[in-house]
Design a protein around this motif. Structure first.
Motif, PDB file in Angstrom:
ATOM      1  N   MET A 337      -0.673  60.226  26.979  1.00 50.87           N
ATOM      2  CA  MET A 337      -1.218  59.696  28.224  1.00 50.87           C
ATOM      3  C   MET A 337      -1.507  60.849  29.195  1.00 50.87           C
ATOM      4  O   MET A 337      -0.605  61.589  29.573  1.00 50.87           O
ATOM      5  CB  MET A 337      -0.203  58.730  28.861  1.00 50.87           C
ATOM      6  N   PRO A 338      -2.768  61.019  29.592  1.00 52.56           N
ATOM      7  CA  PRO A 338      -3.090  62.037  30.603  1.00 52.56           C
ATOM      8  C   PRO A 338      -2.487  61.641  31.961  1.00 52.56           C
ATOM      9  O   PRO A 338      -2.529  60.472  32.346  1.00 52.56           O
ATOM     10  CB  PRO A 338      -4.622  62.014  30.662  1.00 52.56           C
ATOM     11  N   LEU A 339      -1.911  62.609  32.657  1.00 54.04           N
ATOM     12  CA  LEU A 339      -1.278  62.373  33.958  1.00 54.04           C
ATOM     13  C   LEU A 339      -2.144  62.986  35.062  1.00 54.04           C
ATOM     14  O   LEU A 339      -3.036  63.802  34.778  1.00 54.04           O
ATOM     15  CB  LEU A 339       0.123  63.003  33.970  1.00 54.04           C
ATOM     16  N   GLY A 356      15.070  59.621  16.115  1.00 52.23           N
ATOM     17  CA  GLY A 356      13.782  60.086  15.568  1.00 52.23           C
ATOM     18  C   GLY A 356      12.654  60.029  16.573  1.00 52.23           C
ATOM     19  O   GLY A 356      11.492  59.856  16.190  1.00 52.23           O
ATOM     20  N   GLN A 357      12.985  60.178  17.869  1.00 49.45           N
ATOM     21  CA  GLN A 357      11.947  60.177  18.899  1.00 49.45           C
ATOM     22  C   GLN A 357      11.956  61.510  19.637  1.00 49.45           C
ATOM     23  O   GLN A 357      13.000  62.130  19.804  1.00 49.45           O
ATOM     24  CB  GLN A 357      12.157  59.032  19.893  1.00 49.45           C
ATOM     25  N   ARG A 358      10.786  61.932  20.081  1.00 46.78           N
ATOM     26  CA  ARG A 358      10.692  63.172  20.862  1.00 46.78           C
ATOM     27  C   ARG A 358       9.733  62.947  22.031  1.00 46.78           C
ATOM     28  O   ARG A 358       8.799  62.133  21.936  1.00 46.78           O
ATOM     29  CB  ARG A 358      10.216  64.350  20.002  1.00 46.78           C
ATOM     30  N   THR A 359       9.954  63.659  23.124  1.00 41.54           N
ATOM     31  CA  THR A 359       9.070  63.555  24.288  1.00 41.54           C
ATOM     32  C   THR A 359       8.675  64.960  24.735  1.00 41.54           C
ATOM     33  O   THR A 359       9.423  65.923  24.525  1.00 41.54           O
ATOM     34  CB  THR A 359       9.776  62.843  25.455  1.00 41.54           C
ATOM     35  N   ASP A 360       7.502  65.063  25.355  1.00 42.40           N
ATOM     36  CA  ASP A 360       7.023  66.375  25.784  1.00 42.40           C
ATOM     37  C   ASP A 360       6.032  66.194  26.934  1.00 42.40           C
ATOM     38  O   ASP A 360       5.280  65.211  26.964  1.00 42.40           O
ATOM     39  CB  ASP A 360       6.349  67.095  24.608  1.00 42.40           C
ATOM     40  N   PHE A 361       6.050  67.132  27.855  1.00 43.17           N
ATOM     41  CA  PHE A 361       5.052  67.178  28.923  1.00 43.17           C
ATOM     42  C   PHE A 361       4.221  68.434  28.719  1.00 43.17           C
ATOM     43  O   PHE A 361       4.716  69.542  28.866  1.00 43.17           O
ATOM     44  CB  PHE A 361       5.736  67.183  30.298  1.00 43.17           C
ATOM     45  N   LYS A 366      -1.792  68.701  31.363  1.00 41.38           N
ATOM     46  CA  LYS A 366      -1.181  67.582  32.107  1.00 41.38           C
ATOM     47  C   LYS A 366      -1.168  66.290  31.284  1.00 41.38           C
ATOM     48  O   LYS A 366      -1.792  65.290  31.630  1.00 41.38           O
ATOM     49  CB  LYS A 366      -1.932  67.340  33.431  1.00 41.38           C
ATOM     50  N   LYS A 367      -0.478  66.350  30.163  1.00 42.53           N
ATOM     51  CA  LYS A 367      -0.459  65.199  29.252  1.00 42.53           C
ATOM     52  C   LYS A 367       0.975  64.887  28.847  1.00 42.53           C
ATOM     53  O   LYS A 367       1.751  65.789  28.529  1.00 42.53           O
ATOM     54  CB  LYS A 367      -1.297  65.517  28.023  1.00 42.53           C
ATOM     55  N   LEU A 368       1.300  63.595  28.849  1.00 41.80           N
ATOM     56  CA  LEU A 368       2.604  63.111  28.383  1.00 41.80           C
ATOM     57  C   LEU A 368       2.468  62.790  26.894  1.00 41.80           C
ATOM     58  O   LEU A 368       1.475  62.186  26.485  1.00 41.80           O
ATOM     59  CB  LEU A 368       2.954  61.868  29.195  1.00 41.80           C
ATOM     60  N   GLY A 402      -4.028  58.142  32.665  1.00 48.35           N
ATOM     61  CA  GLY A 402      -4.451  57.304  31.534  1.00 48.35           C
ATOM     62  C   GLY A 402      -5.834  57.677  31.049  1.00 48.35           C
ATOM     63  O   GLY A 402      -6.437  58.631  31.520  1.00 48.35           O
ATOM     64  N   PRO A 403      -6.344  56.937  30.050  1.00 44.87           N
ATOM     65  CA  PRO A 403      -5.707  55.815  29.359  1.00 44.87           C
ATOM     66  C   PRO A 403      -4.642  56.272  28.343  1.00 44.87           C
ATOM     67  O   PRO A 403      -4.570  57.455  28.027  1.00 44.87           O
ATOM     68  CB  PRO A 403      -6.880  55.142  28.645  1.00 44.87           C
ATOM     69  N   VAL A 404      -3.860  55.316  27.854  1.00 46.29           N
ATOM     70  CA  VAL A 404      -2.838  55.607  26.845  1.00 46.29           C
ATOM     71  C   VAL A 404      -3.497  55.535  25.479  1.00 46.29           C
ATOM     72  O   VAL A 404      -4.169  54.558  25.150  1.00 46.29           O
ATOM     73  CB  VAL A 404      -1.683  54.586  26.923  1.00 46.29           C
TER      74      VAL A 404
END
Length: 451
Positions: A337-339, A356-361, A366-368, A402-404
């Motif tokens: 998702m673009p922020l 088994g999940q990962r998150t990154d900024f 500027k993307k989630l 967005g969009p997602v």
């Protein structure tokens, strides 16, 4: 007409290089790799498949981590050259069994022999694995597929109760089993790429399926094959015929907008009982390509909410729900998702017990990004992200984010309900019973939810 063809590794190493016309400078591979690696034009983070540098046109496709590249100074059709590069990759894979940097280096003599037969002085001669067998005499050096990182469609079927043999799709069309015998088997893959756009309230705005039935045959003697599809299959939005605009044949019917078939397919009885007859050529080939815009149940529902949470702060909540049966599992799911451009920091909160999940900024663009190793059918997953801004928003925050978008792979599942009812092989003898493998996979082409 192309001047050069080369294959580069992810590090930029030249694995294969063939200069057909000596019109482009020898340093073109280095120029190409630097341009692709440090691409900054048009605000894009990745180079397009076709671009021009100093009067030289560069065409490239990425196949299992390798860059297949062609160069030319003349104005040729980009679609033609990109299709040629894909076909060269497919032919090399047919002969080597495994397409990787290691297999290309070990079989460079065979690869150069193939390239000299496929292209002559920059002009394409043939990309048929069957035809090339008459002209290519080198034997492949088999690379152990077990040591390779699983990439591409072969890897996504290696799950579930009935596993394929390890050598299944990593076998050369020339290779025999130990003892000189050839293992009789045939693979049929129904691969569907789906494009769906959801409105901000969750309604489906557009939906489309691009599908292909791929076949790879290891049958000796080229026996005839009959492949039966759904009996209620209709082609053309109007019903039985693409030119017949009567009402469609029942709500449960599979209605394809259009389709095309491989040249080896005979359609004598297709209108009567939806069976395709063919004598499969060597190597991998598409039996049928089809497109479908009939309404279908999307495999995932995406809900996204973004709202301000005080001065210079906002909160994003993304929910993903799997709408397919619980015995099916989706792999390698990535949600992006673009922020807003003035976002400086993002902190993430996953649901309790998330595995088994990962998150990154991604601060550069500027993307989630939220990655899930697997999602079981019927389950729901939630991500909360707290955003920090460098300035106050002067507009509606939802218009600047967005969009997602979502990418995924779902083995042994297809949304179109198109099925292979049976796969009949002409018998040579009463004891002749080759292995048959029919597999399904759904992948995201463009899966987008507006916010």
């Amino acid at each position: 007409m192309i001047s050069q063809f080369f294959v580069l590794s992810q590090r930029g190493d030249n694995i294969v290089f063939r200069d057909y016309r000596s019109e482009v400078a020898k340093g073109s591979a280095e120029i190409f790799f630097r341009k692709v690696k440090f691409w900054k034009e048009d605000g894009q983070e990745e180079a397009p498949p076709v671009f021009n540098v100093d009067g030289v046109n560069y065409f490239h496709v990425k196949v299992v981590g390798l860059l297949f590249v062609a160069t030319t100074r003349v104005n040729v059709s980009p679609s033609l050259v990109l299709e040629l590069l894909q076909r060269i990759a497919r032919v090399i894979k047919d002969y080597l069994g495994v397409l990787s940097e290691d297999s290309l280096r070990k079989n460079f003599v065979l690869v150069y022999e193939l390239l000299d037969e496929v292209i002559d002085f920059g002009y394409v001669q043939t990309t048929s694995t069957e035809v090339l067998k008459s002209y290519v005499f080198n034997e492949p050096i088999v690379v152990d597929a077990a040591r390779l990182q699983p990439l591409g469609p072969a890897a996504i079927f290696m799950q579930g109760t009935k596993r394929m043999p390890g050598t299944a799709v990593t076998k050369s069309v020339l290779a025999n089993e130990p003892g000189g015998r050839k293992r009789e088997e045939i693979f049929v893959d129904i691969i569907e790429k789906i494009s769906v756009t959801f409105s901000s309230s969750g309604y489906i705005l557009t939906s489309e399926i691009d599908g292909t039935i791929q076949m790879k045959s290891y049958l000796s003697g080229n026996p005839e094959i009959r492949l039966a599809l759904n009996e209620d299959l209709s082609i053309g939005r109007g019903g039985g015929s693409i030119y017949d605009y009567r009402s469609s044949s029942g709500s449960g019917a599979v209605i394809l907008d259009d389709c095309n078939f491989h040249e080896s397919v005979r359609l004598d009885s297709f209108d009567m009982d939806r069976t395709l007859a063919l004598v499969p050529p060597d190597g991998e080939f598409p039996v049928m390509n089809y497109r479908m815009t009939q309404e279908f149940k999307p495999p995932f529902r995406i809900n996204c909410l973004i709202e301000e949470a005080g001065q210079l702060k906002a909160e994003v909540i993304i929910k993903v729900r799997a709408e397919f049966p619980s015995n099916i599992t989706a792999n390698t799911v990535v949600v992006q998702m673009p922020l807003p451009k003035y976002t400086t920091r993002a902190s993430f909160e996953l649901e309790p017990g998330a595995v088994g999940q990962r998150t990154d900024f991604k601060e550069a663009n500027k993307k989630l990004e939220w990655g899930l190793k697997k999602i079981v059918g019927g389950s729901e997953h939630t991500l909360r992200a707290k955003l920090t801004f460098s300035q106050e928003s002067h507009a509606n925050i939802t218009k600047e984010a967005g969009p997602v978008s979502m990418t995924f792979t779902i083995p042994m599942f297809n949304v179109s309900r198109l099925q292979v009812k049976y796969l009949q092989i002409a018998k040579k003898s009463s004891s002749y019973n080759p292995y048959r493998w029919v597999r399904y996979v759904t992948q995201a082409n463009s899966y987008v939810a507006r916010i």
